[in-house]
Design a protein around this motif. Structure first.
Motif, PDB file in Angstrom:
ATOM      1  N   LEU A 141       0.815  -1.213   0.000  1.00 49.38           N
ATOM      2  CA  LEU A 141       0.000   0.000   0.000  1.00 49.38           C
ATOM      3  C   LEU A 141       0.848   1.262   0.000  1.00 49.38           C
ATOM      4  CD1 LEU A 141      -2.809  -1.007   2.520  1.00 49.38           C
ATOM      5  CD2 LEU A 141      -3.061  -0.638   0.071  1.00 49.38           C
ATOM      6  N   GLU A 142       2.025   1.212   0.589  1.00 45.09           N
ATOM      7  CA  GLU A 142       2.890   2.393   0.661  1.00 45.09           C
ATOM      8  C   GLU A 142       4.150   2.263  -0.188  1.00 45.09           C
ATOM      9  OE1 GLU A 142       2.064   5.129   2.089  1.00 45.09           O
ATOM     10  OE2 GLU A 142       0.265   4.430   3.118  1.00 45.09           O
ATOM     11  N   SER A 143       4.196   1.227  -1.060  1.00 50.24           N
ATOM     12  CA  SER A 143       5.443   0.985  -1.786  1.00 50.24           C
ATOM     13  C   SER A 143       5.503   1.651  -3.146  1.00 50.24           C
ATOM     14  CB  SER A 143       5.650  -0.526  -1.962  1.00 50.24           C
ATOM     15  OG  SER A 143       4.625  -1.068  -2.788  1.00 50.24           O
ATOM     16  N   GLY A 144       4.377   2.208  -3.614  1.00 48.70           N
ATOM     17  CA  GLY A 144       4.387   2.810  -4.936  1.00 48.70           C
ATOM     18  C   GLY A 144       3.159   3.654  -5.160  1.00 48.70           C
ATOM     19  N   PRO A 145       2.980   4.172  -6.373  1.00 47.36           N
ATOM     20  CA  PRO A 145       1.862   5.081  -6.648  1.00 47.36           C
ATOM     21  C   PRO A 145       0.507   4.389  -6.608  1.00 47.36           C
ATOM     22  CG  PRO A 145       3.049   4.561  -8.667  1.00 47.36           C
ATOM     23  CD  PRO A 145       3.868   4.016  -7.534  1.00 47.36           C
ATOM     24  N   LEU A 146       0.455   3.076  -6.878  1.00 50.29           N
ATOM     25  CA  LEU A 146      -0.819   2.369  -6.903  1.00 50.29           C
ATOM     26  C   LEU A 146      -1.045   1.556  -5.633  1.00 50.29           C
ATOM     27  CD1 LEU A 146      -1.011   1.078 -10.599  1.00 50.29           C
ATOM     28  CD2 LEU A 146      -2.091   3.076  -9.596  1.00 50.29           C
ATOM     29  N   THR A 201     -16.684  -5.983  -3.251  1.00 47.33           N
ATOM     30  CA  THR A 201     -15.293  -5.566  -3.466  1.00 47.33           C
ATOM     31  C   THR A 201     -15.010  -5.249  -4.923  1.00 47.33           C
ATOM     32  OG1 THR A 201     -14.604  -6.921  -1.588  1.00 47.33           O
ATOM     33  CG2 THR A 201     -12.891  -6.245  -3.139  1.00 47.33           C
ATOM     34  N   THR A 202     -15.620  -5.987  -5.835  1.00 49.06           N
ATOM     35  CA  THR A 202     -15.286  -5.806  -7.245  1.00 49.06           C
ATOM     36  C   THR A 202     -15.584  -4.399  -7.742  1.00 49.06           C
ATOM     37  OG1 THR A 202     -15.573  -6.773  -9.457  1.00 49.06           O
ATOM     38  CG2 THR A 202     -17.530  -6.583  -8.106  1.00 49.06           C
ATOM     39  N   PHE A 203     -16.542  -3.689  -7.087  1.00 51.06           N
ATOM     40  CA  PHE A 203     -16.869  -2.328  -7.501  1.00 51.06           C
ATOM     41  C   PHE A 203     -16.002  -1.277  -6.817  1.00 51.06           C
ATOM     42  CE2 PHE A 203     -20.949  -4.643  -7.872  1.00 51.06           C
ATOM     43  CZ  PHE A 203     -21.109  -4.538  -9.248  1.00 51.06           C
ATOM     44  N   ARG A 204     -15.235  -1.653  -5.800  1.00 50.36           N
ATOM     45  CA  ARG A 204     -14.542  -0.656  -4.987  1.00 50.36           C
ATOM     46  C   ARG A 204     -13.048  -0.943  -4.877  1.00 50.36           C
ATOM     47  NH1 ARG A 204     -19.563  -1.231  -2.390  1.00 50.36           N
ATOM     48  NH2 ARG A 204     -18.820  -2.813  -0.918  1.00 50.36           N
ATOM     49  N   GLU A 205     -12.460  -1.421  -5.950  1.00 53.89           N
ATOM     50  CA  GLU A 205     -11.027  -1.706  -5.971  1.00 53.89           C
ATOM     51  C   GLU A 205     -10.273  -0.607  -6.701  1.00 53.89           C
ATOM     52  OE1 GLU A 205      -9.377  -6.073  -5.606  1.00 53.89           O
ATOM     53  OE2 GLU A 205     -10.354  -5.727  -7.517  1.00 53.89           O
ATOM     54  N   TYR A 206      -9.225  -0.143  -6.077  1.00 55.53           N
ATOM     55  CA  TYR A 206      -8.318   0.823  -6.688  1.00 55.53           C
ATOM     56  C   TYR A 206      -7.445   0.076  -7.697  1.00 55.53           C
ATOM     57  CZ  TYR A 206      -5.420   5.027  -6.679  1.00 55.53           C
ATOM     58  OH  TYR A 206      -4.775   6.174  -7.034  1.00 55.53           O
ATOM     59  N   PRO A 207      -7.085   0.649  -8.857  1.00 63.50           N
ATOM     60  CA  PRO A 207      -7.260   2.045  -9.255  1.00 63.50           C
ATOM     61  C   PRO A 207      -8.523   2.324 -10.075  1.00 63.50           C
ATOM     62  CG  PRO A 207      -5.802   0.964 -10.786  1.00 63.50           C
ATOM     63  CD  PRO A 207      -6.179  -0.077  -9.775  1.00 63.50           C
ATOM     64  N   PHE A 208      -9.346   1.294 -10.356  1.00 63.48           N
ATOM     65  CA  PHE A 208     -10.553   1.519 -11.160  1.00 63.48           C
ATOM     66  C   PHE A 208     -11.561   2.340 -10.369  1.00 63.48           C
ATOM     67  CE2 PHE A 208      -8.632  -2.634 -11.996  1.00 63.48           C
ATOM     68  CZ  PHE A 208      -8.181  -2.412 -13.274  1.00 63.48           C
ATOM     69  N   PHE A 209     -11.690   2.032  -9.091  1.00 64.59           N
ATOM     70  CA  PHE A 209     -12.470   2.864  -8.182  1.00 64.59           C
ATOM     71  C   PHE A 209     -11.479   3.758  -7.440  1.00 64.59           C
ATOM     72  CE2 PHE A 209     -13.875   3.601  -3.826  1.00 64.59           C
ATOM     73  CZ  PHE A 209     -15.076   4.252  -4.040  1.00 64.59           C
ATOM     74  N   ALA A 210     -11.531   5.055  -7.700  1.00 66.09           N
ATOM     75  CA  ALA A 210     -10.578   6.002  -7.111  1.00 66.09           C
ATOM     76  C   ALA A 210     -11.292   6.839  -6.070  1.00 66.09           C
ATOM     77  CB  ALA A 210      -9.940   6.872  -8.189  1.00 66.09           C
ATOM     78  N   GLY A 211     -11.533   6.270  -4.910  1.00 63.33           N
ATOM     79  CA  GLY A 211     -12.176   6.996  -3.832  1.00 63.33           C
ATOM     80  C   GLY A 211     -11.196   7.883  -3.090  1.00 63.33           C
ATOM     81  N   VAL A 212     -11.688   8.993  -2.549  1.00 62.64           N
ATOM     82  CA  VAL A 212     -10.839   9.913  -1.795  1.00 62.64           C
ATOM     83  C   VAL A 212     -11.514  10.268  -0.482  1.00 62.64           C
ATOM     84  CG1 VAL A 212      -9.717  10.913  -3.823  1.00 62.64           C
ATOM     85  CG2 VAL A 212     -11.831  11.921  -2.962  1.00 62.64           C
ATOM     86  N   ASP A 213     -10.707  10.610   0.486  1.00 63.01           N
ATOM     87  CA  ASP A 213     -11.179  11.040   1.803  1.00 63.01           C
ATOM     88  C   ASP A 213     -10.378  12.287   2.163  1.00 63.01           C
ATOM     89  OD1 ASP A 213     -11.772  11.355   4.522  1.00 63.01           O
ATOM     90  OD2 ASP A 213     -12.102   9.221   4.772  1.00 63.01           O
ATOM     91  N   ILE A 214     -11.042  13.441   2.178  1.00 64.15           N
ATOM     92  CA  ILE A 214     -10.364  14.712   2.428  1.00 64.15           C
ATOM     93  C   ILE A 214     -10.824  15.265   3.763  1.00 64.15           C
ATOM     94  CG2 ILE A 214      -9.944  17.046   1.567  1.00 64.15           C
ATOM     95  CD1 ILE A 214     -10.558  16.051  -1.227  1.00 64.15           C
ATOM     96  N   ARG A 215      -9.904  15.495   4.660  1.00 61.50           N
ATOM     97  CA  ARG A 215     -10.228  16.069   5.966  1.00 61.50           C
ATOM     98  C   ARG A 215     -10.175  17.596   5.887  1.00 61.50           C
ATOM     99  NH1 ARG A 215     -10.253  11.810   9.690  1.00 61.50           N
ATOM    100  NH2 ARG A 215     -10.415   9.925   8.409  1.00 61.50           N
TER     101      ARG A 215
END
Length: 336
Positions: A141-146, A201-215
């Motif tokens: 999860l933290e090893s690259g851009p994807l 899960t199939t509808f909410r997998e990155y990078p096809f599903f690009a969800g964001v959480d902004i504080r």
């Protein structure tokens, strides 16, 4: 949280078509009654799930929502949505196959034995346009851009090593008068990982599903879409996704039972029995990306100074656990 505005629950459509071919063969050979059969199923799962397409704003208080004044630089407390280009259109395909053999052996007028075995497996689910991705390791999860391996399976299919599921049962009339009967049995029952396991899960997998959480977003309303359209926003916000634990294990249940029936007369029968089950690797949802916590004097608290394990993400992982169930039953009923 006191108030939420936006359209967090957008349109969704799921269509599942199941094509099945099954048959059972029976042969009566003296004291043996043999059964054998097969079952083939083809899964077609198509649909889309917008999942916060328009986004949702959250506020701590009603006053902050009315005044759009979370702080000097923020209008809301939190925004959850998706980046432009998010694609949730999916066309999943999968096959299931099973075969079994079973023998009811009447050894005597008092005792019968039931023996059987079942073998089943499923193929790895795939998407017609290859819109799947696997999280091979949490550390990725933290090893690259994807953080995911695009095009890899959602999980390593565990049914390849499922093996045979044996079944054993017996029936005994200890006094030979058929008024008292004791029955028992045990067996292993596998749970194939088909559509119900990965449907969400199939509808909410990155990078096809690009969800964001902004504080504490500085912008409220339609102007947020312009903020999300900025190419640089993807690297500066917390991503949202859902994954299946890649090395997930095969779920199964070990079940057993023992009961006794006795005819009382006048059409009444009494029955007492015991049944139990032990589930291994049963699926459940969990969040591996929580802030580390600890217990101090019996009270749970966040470890001082600790941060999220994977700060670039807000993720949910579908994995498995152990469950057991046991039960005892007693009943008197009338056959009339």
């Amino acid at each position: 949280l006191l108030a939420t505005v936006g359209n967090p629950d957008d349109a969704a459509k799921y269509v599942q078509n199941l094509y099945e071919v099954t048959d059972t063969f029976t042969a009566n050979l003296g004291k043996h009654t043999w059964k054998a059969g097969f079952d083939y199923q083809r899964y077609h799962f198509d649909g889309f799930s917008e999942s916060r397409r328009g986004g949702a704003f959250r506020f701590r208080t009603l006053e902050e929502m009315l005044r759009l004044n979370r702080s000097a630089t923020a209008q809301a407390d939190r925004f959850t949505g998706v980046l432009p280009g998010t694609d949730t259109d999916r066309h999943m395909r999968q096959n299931y196959a099973a075969m079994f053999v079973h023998d009811d052996f009447r050894m005597s007028d008092r005792f019968s034995l039931s023996l059987g075995a079942r073998y089943e497996f499923v193929t790895t689910p795939h998407e017609l346009n290859n819109k799947v991705a696997g999280l091979l390791r949490l550390e990725d999860l933290e090893s690259g851009p994807l953080g995911v391996t695009k095009g890899s399976p959602m999980f390593d299919n565990p049914s390849k090593g499922m093996g045979l599921a044996p079944r054993l049962g017996m029936s005994w009339s200890p006094f030979g008068d058929n008024k008292t009967t004791i029955r028992g049995g045990t067996g292993i029952f596998y749970q194939p990982l088909t559509v119900s396991f990965y449907r969400g899960t199939t509808f909410r997998e990155y990078p096809f599903f690009a969800g964001v959480d902004i504080r504490q977003p500085a912008v409220f309303g339609p102007g947020m879409q312009q903020v999300l359209a900025n190419p640089a926003i993807g690297s500066s916000v917390q991503k949202r996704s859902e994954f299946i634990f890649y090395d997930t294990k095969q779920p199964y249940n070990l079940q057993w039972y023992l009961n006794s029936q006795h005819e009382l007369g006048a059409g009444f029968v009494t029955e007492i029995g015991y049944m139990g089950s032990r589930g291994e690797n049963l699926p459940f949802y969990g969040d591996p990306n929580t802030t580390p916590s600890e217990y101090v004097n019996g009270v749970k608290r966040v470890v001082p100074g600790a941060a999220l394990r994977y700060p670039s993400w807000r993720s949910e992982v579908h994995t498995s656990e152990l469950q057991s169930r046991f039960g005892i039953s007693y009943a008197v009923f009338c056959l009339k």
